[in-house]
Design a protein around this motif. Structure first.
Motif, PDB file in Angstrom:
ATOM      1  N   ILE A 102       6.843  49.001 -13.186  1.00  0.00           N
ATOM      2  CA  ILE A 102       6.098  48.707 -11.961  1.00  0.00           C
ATOM      3  C   ILE A 102       7.064  48.299 -10.853  1.00  0.00           C
ATOM      4  O   ILE A 102       6.981  48.772  -9.717  1.00  0.00           O
ATOM      5  CB  ILE A 102       5.076  47.581 -12.203  1.00  0.00           C
ATOM      6  N   ALA A 103       8.017  47.428 -11.184  1.00  0.00           N
ATOM      7  CA  ALA A 103       9.004  46.981 -10.196  1.00  0.00           C
ATOM      8  C   ALA A 103       9.856  48.144  -9.692  1.00  0.00           C
ATOM      9  O   ALA A 103      10.251  48.175  -8.522  1.00  0.00           O
ATOM     10  CB  ALA A 103       9.902  45.908 -10.807  1.00  0.00           C
ATOM     11  N   ALA A 104      10.117  49.096 -10.584  1.00  0.00           N
ATOM     12  CA  ALA A 104      10.936  50.246 -10.191  1.00  0.00           C
ATOM     13  C   ALA A 104      10.205  51.162  -9.224  1.00  0.00           C
ATOM     14  O   ALA A 104      10.815  51.736  -8.312  1.00  0.00           O
ATOM     15  CB  ALA A 104      11.358  51.026 -11.435  1.00  0.00           C
ATOM     16  N   LEU A 105       8.913  51.307  -9.394  1.00  0.00           N
ATOM     17  CA  LEU A 105       8.150  52.270  -8.597  1.00  0.00           C
ATOM     18  C   LEU A 105       7.514  51.658  -7.354  1.00  0.00           C
ATOM     19  O   LEU A 105       7.275  52.368  -6.374  1.00  0.00           O
ATOM     20  CB  LEU A 105       7.052  52.896  -9.469  1.00  0.00           C
ATOM     21  N   ALA A 106       7.233  50.359  -7.378  1.00  0.00           N
ATOM     22  CA  ALA A 106       6.541  49.728  -6.248  1.00  0.00           C
ATOM     23  C   ALA A 106       7.481  49.601  -5.047  1.00  0.00           C
ATOM     24  O   ALA A 106       8.631  49.191  -5.201  1.00  0.00           O
ATOM     25  CB  ALA A 106       6.017  48.353  -6.651  1.00  0.00           C
ATOM     26  N   PRO A 107       7.006  49.930  -3.836  1.00  0.00           N
ATOM     27  CA  PRO A 107       7.871  49.841  -2.655  1.00  0.00           C
ATOM     28  C   PRO A 107       8.147  48.413  -2.208  1.00  0.00           C
ATOM     29  O   PRO A 107       9.136  48.167  -1.521  1.00  0.00           O
ATOM     30  CB  PRO A 107       7.078  50.609  -1.586  1.00  0.00           C
ATOM     31  N   ASN A 108       7.287  47.471  -2.575  1.00  0.00           N
ATOM     32  CA  ASN A 108       7.481  46.084  -2.163  1.00  0.00           C
ATOM     33  C   ASN A 108       6.743  45.149  -3.122  1.00  0.00           C
ATOM     34  O   ASN A 108       6.044  45.606  -4.037  1.00  0.00           O
ATOM     35  CB  ASN A 108       6.988  45.864  -0.724  1.00  0.00           C
ATOM     36  N   GLY A 109       6.909  43.854  -2.888  1.00  0.00           N
ATOM     37  CA  GLY A 109       6.315  42.868  -3.780  1.00  0.00           C
ATOM     38  C   GLY A 109       4.805  42.898  -3.783  1.00  0.00           C
ATOM     39  O   GLY A 109       4.168  42.725  -4.827  1.00  0.00           O
ATOM     40  N   ARG A 110       4.212  43.109  -2.610  1.00  0.00           N
ATOM     41  CA  ARG A 110       2.749  43.145  -2.535  1.00  0.00           C
ATOM     42  C   ARG A 110       2.197  44.323  -3.336  1.00  0.00           C
ATOM     43  O   ARG A 110       1.194  44.188  -4.044  1.00  0.00           O
ATOM     44  CB  ARG A 110       2.306  43.247  -1.076  1.00  0.00           C
ATOM     45  N   ALA A 111       2.861  45.464  -3.225  1.00  0.00           N
ATOM     46  CA  ALA A 111       2.420  46.639  -3.986  1.00  0.00           C
ATOM     47  C   ALA A 111       2.579  46.409  -5.485  1.00  0.00           C
ATOM     48  O   ALA A 111       1.715  46.786  -6.281  1.00  0.00           O
ATOM     49  CB  ALA A 111       3.207  47.871  -3.555  1.00  0.00           C
ATOM     50  N   ALA A 112       3.689  45.781  -5.880  1.00  0.00           N
ATOM     51  CA  ALA A 112       3.907  45.480  -7.298  1.00  0.00           C
ATOM     52  C   ALA A 112       2.818  44.559  -7.824  1.00  0.00           C
ATOM     53  O   ALA A 112       2.311  44.743  -8.935  1.00  0.00           O
ATOM     54  CB  ALA A 112       5.279  44.840  -7.494  1.00  0.00           C
ATOM     55  N   ASN A 113       2.451  43.579  -7.007  1.00  0.00           N
ATOM     56  CA  ASN A 113       1.373  42.670  -7.376  1.00  0.00           C
ATOM     57  C   ASN A 113       0.071  43.435  -7.581  1.00  0.00           C
ATOM     58  O   ASN A 113      -0.626  43.265  -8.590  1.00  0.00           O
ATOM     59  CB  ASN A 113       1.212  41.622  -6.268  1.00  0.00           C
ATOM     60  N   GLY A 114      -0.257  44.305  -6.627  1.00  0.00           N
ATOM     61  CA  GLY A 114      -1.498  45.073  -6.718  1.00  0.00           C
ATOM     62  C   GLY A 114      -1.516  46.013  -7.907  1.00  0.00           C
ATOM     63  O   GLY A 114      -2.527  46.115  -8.623  1.00  0.00           O
ATOM     64  N   ILE A 115      -0.394  46.698  -8.138  1.00  0.00           N
ATOM     65  CA  ILE A 115      -0.327  47.624  -9.280  1.00  0.00           C
ATOM     66  C   ILE A 115      -0.459  46.857 -10.590  1.00  0.00           C
ATOM     67  O   ILE A 115      -1.154  47.293 -11.523  1.00  0.00           O
ATOM     68  CB  ILE A 115       0.994  48.421  -9.248  1.00  0.00           C
ATOM     69  N   GLY A 116       0.207  45.703 -10.667  1.00  0.00           N
ATOM     70  CA  GLY A 116       0.129  44.900 -11.873  1.00  0.00           C
ATOM     71  C   GLY A 116      -1.292  44.464 -12.177  1.00  0.00           C
ATOM     72  O   GLY A 116      -1.745  44.525 -13.322  1.00  0.00           O
ATOM     73  N   VAL A 117      -2.009  44.036 -11.141  1.00  0.00           N
ATOM     74  CA  VAL A 117      -3.397  43.605 -11.320  1.00  0.00           C
ATOM     75  C   VAL A 117      -4.269  44.785 -11.736  1.00  0.00           C
ATOM     76  O   VAL A 117      -5.116  44.674 -12.642  1.00  0.00           O
ATOM     77  CB  VAL A 117      -3.934  42.958 -10.036  1.00  0.00           C
ATOM     78  N   LEU A 118      -4.063  45.934 -11.074  1.00  0.00           N
ATOM     79  CA  LEU A 118      -4.861  47.124 -11.394  1.00  0.00           C
ATOM     80  C   LEU A 118      -4.632  47.589 -12.826  1.00  0.00           C
ATOM     81  O   LEU A 118      -5.546  48.103 -13.471  1.00  0.00           O
ATOM     82  CB  LEU A 118      -4.532  48.255 -10.418  1.00  0.00           C
ATOM     83  N   LEU A 119      -3.419  47.409 -13.326  1.00  0.00           N
ATOM     84  CA  LEU A 119      -3.127  47.791 -14.700  1.00  0.00           C
ATOM     85  C   LEU A 119      -3.623  46.740 -15.693  1.00  0.00           C
ATOM     86  O   LEU A 119      -4.089  47.076 -16.788  1.00  0.00           O
ATOM     87  CB  LEU A 119      -1.621  47.985 -14.900  1.00  0.00           C
ATOM     88  N   TYR A 120      -3.537  45.479 -15.291  1.00  0.00           N
ATOM     89  CA  TYR A 120      -3.837  44.401 -16.228  1.00  0.00           C
ATOM     90  C   TYR A 120      -5.286  44.432 -16.703  1.00  0.00           C
ATOM     91  O   TYR A 120      -5.543  44.333 -17.912  1.00  0.00           O
ATOM     92  CB  TYR A 120      -3.528  43.044 -15.596  1.00  0.00           C
ATOM     93  N   PHE A 121      -6.216  44.569 -15.784  1.00  0.00           N
ATOM     94  CA  PHE A 121      -7.619  44.453 -16.180  1.00  0.00           C
ATOM     95  C   PHE A 121      -8.086  45.596 -17.090  1.00  0.00           C
ATOM     96  O   PHE A 121      -8.766  45.336 -18.099  1.00  0.00           O
ATOM     97  CB  PHE A 121      -8.500  44.316 -14.942  1.00  0.00           C
ATOM     98  N   PRO A 122      -7.768  46.869 -16.797  1.00  0.00           N
ATOM     99  CA  PRO A 122      -8.139  47.911 -17.770  1.00  0.00           C
ATOM    100  C   PRO A 122      -7.457  47.721 -19.119  1.00  0.00           C
ATOM    101  O   PRO A 122      -8.081  47.918 -20.170  1.00  0.00           O
ATOM    102  CB  PRO A 122      -7.674  49.214 -17.092  1.00  0.00           C
ATOM    103  N   MET A 123      -6.167  47.327 -19.090  1.00  0.00           N
ATOM    104  CA  MET A 123      -5.462  47.107 -20.354  1.00  0.00           C
ATOM    105  C   MET A 123      -6.068  45.935 -21.116  1.00  0.00           C
ATOM    106  O   MET A 123      -6.189  45.968 -22.349  1.00  0.00           O
ATOM    107  CB  MET A 123      -3.975  46.867 -20.087  1.00  0.00           C
ATOM    108  N   ALA A 124      -6.444  44.881 -20.383  1.00  0.00           N
ATOM    109  CA  ALA A 124      -7.052  43.717 -21.035  1.00  0.00           C
ATOM    110  C   ALA A 124      -8.395  44.084 -21.661  1.00  0.00           C
ATOM    111  O   ALA A 124      -8.727  43.635 -22.765  1.00  0.00           O
ATOM    112  CB  ALA A 124      -7.220  42.583 -20.028  1.00  0.00           C
ATOM    113  N   TYR A 125      -9.162  44.919 -20.971  1.00  0.00           N
ATOM    114  CA  TYR A 125     -10.454  45.340 -21.524  1.00  0.00           C
ATOM    115  C   TYR A 125     -10.246  46.175 -22.783  1.00  0.00           C
ATOM    116  O   TYR A 125     -10.868  45.910 -23.828  1.00  0.00           O
ATOM    117  CB  TYR A 125     -11.244  46.137 -20.496  1.00  0.00           C
ATOM    118  N   LEU A 126      -9.375  47.170 -22.698  1.00  0.00           N
ATOM    119  CA  LEU A 126      -9.135  48.032 -23.853  1.00  0.00           C
ATOM    120  C   LEU A 126      -8.549  47.251 -25.025  1.00  0.00           C
ATOM    121  O   LEU A 126      -8.783  47.591 -26.185  1.00  0.00           O
ATOM    122  CB  LEU A 126      -8.191  49.180 -23.462  1.00  0.00           C
ATOM    123  N   ALA A 127      -7.776  46.208 -24.704  1.00  0.00           N
ATOM    124  CA  ALA A 127      -7.145  45.413 -25.757  1.00  0.00           C
ATOM    125  C   ALA A 127      -8.119  44.448 -26.420  1.00  0.00           C
ATOM    126  O   ALA A 127      -7.756  43.793 -27.401  1.00  0.00           O
ATOM    127  CB  ALA A 127      -5.964  44.637 -25.179  1.00  0.00           C
TER     128      ALA A 127
END
Length: 231
Positions: A142-167
């Motif tokens: 995520i850090a490698a692909l995100a253009p800035n910290g805010r985007a990394a934060n958003g991508i992390g959140v977007l990934l976390y909730f689906p992964m948390a549900y599936l897990a």
């Protein structure tokens, strides 16, 4: 390297995200733990997975992407302190944070809630290391692909909730459709949660799930290294 670690540790202790990574899993454990049986083998593994997931998917990528956005990594490249040293220090500090969060959960669960703790330490440690490596690899990508910290934060959140549900962190897997539960078991967070639950039940983590976490850690880390930009 030592001075850099001390500076980064001070910055980490002032980071609100670090506090949330400690308190959110603890809050969930205390709220739901007061109504479970002492022999429960589900809630504490879930809380541990939540803690590691928050550090790996939220705090780590946001920190690294913010450093790149602010030009800190670029400026470090002109000093004896190489950017790679900062990456190593950050990974170690984030690992310490994950260990602290999990240690706090175990301490509260074992003393305050009287929860069941596994007697076999080695399988638990092994599962923690494999699961943390997999989640940190995702965070680095995520850090490698995100253009800035805010985007990394958003991508992390977007990934976390689906992964948390599936897990099975938001809904027990036995209440999920069989196909989703099966898919979730082979996600990084799902494999970690299930392996921890197996340890809590007195067994050993599945070699297949350990292999799944190891594969995620290696493959995604290679991809993160390929795409990571220092500036």
């Amino acid at each position: 390297m030592t001075k850099l670690a001390v500076v980064e540790l001070k910055l980490l202790t002032r980071e609100p995200g670090a506090v949330f990574s400690l308190l959110i899993p603890l809050f969930i454990l205390v709220v739901f733990g007061s109504s479970i049986e002492p022999g429960d083998t589900v809630l504490l593994p879930m809380a541990l997975a939540i803690a590691v997931g928050l550090v790996g998917l939220y705090l780590l990528p946001t920190t690294m992407a913010t450093y790149r956005e602010r030009g800190i990594l670029r400026r470090l490249s002109t000093t004896p302190v190489r950017p790679a040293n900062l990456l190593v220090v950050q990974l170690l500090l984030q690992l310490v944070l994950a260990l602290t969060a999990c240690g706090l959960l175990l301490a509260v669960a074992g003393t305050v809630l009287g929860a069941h703790l596994p007697t076999r330490v080695l399988p638990g440690v092994l599962t923690f290391l494999f699961g943390t490596a997999a989640m940190f690899a995702v965070g680095l990508l995520i850090a490698a692909l995100a253009p800035n910290g805010r985007a990394a934060n958003g991508i992390g959140v977007l990934l976390y909730f689906p992964m948390a549900y599936l897990a099975g962190l938001m809904q027990p897997t036995d209440q999920m459709p069989d196909m989703l539960a099966r898919i979730g078991e082979y996600t990084p967070l799902g494999a970690f949660r299930q392996s921890m639950q197996d340890v809590w039940a007195g067994g050993a983590p599945s070699p297949l799930l350990l292999g799944v976490m190891a594969a995620y850690a290696v493959v995604i880390s290679v991809a993160a290294a390929r795409f990571f930009r220092w500036e």
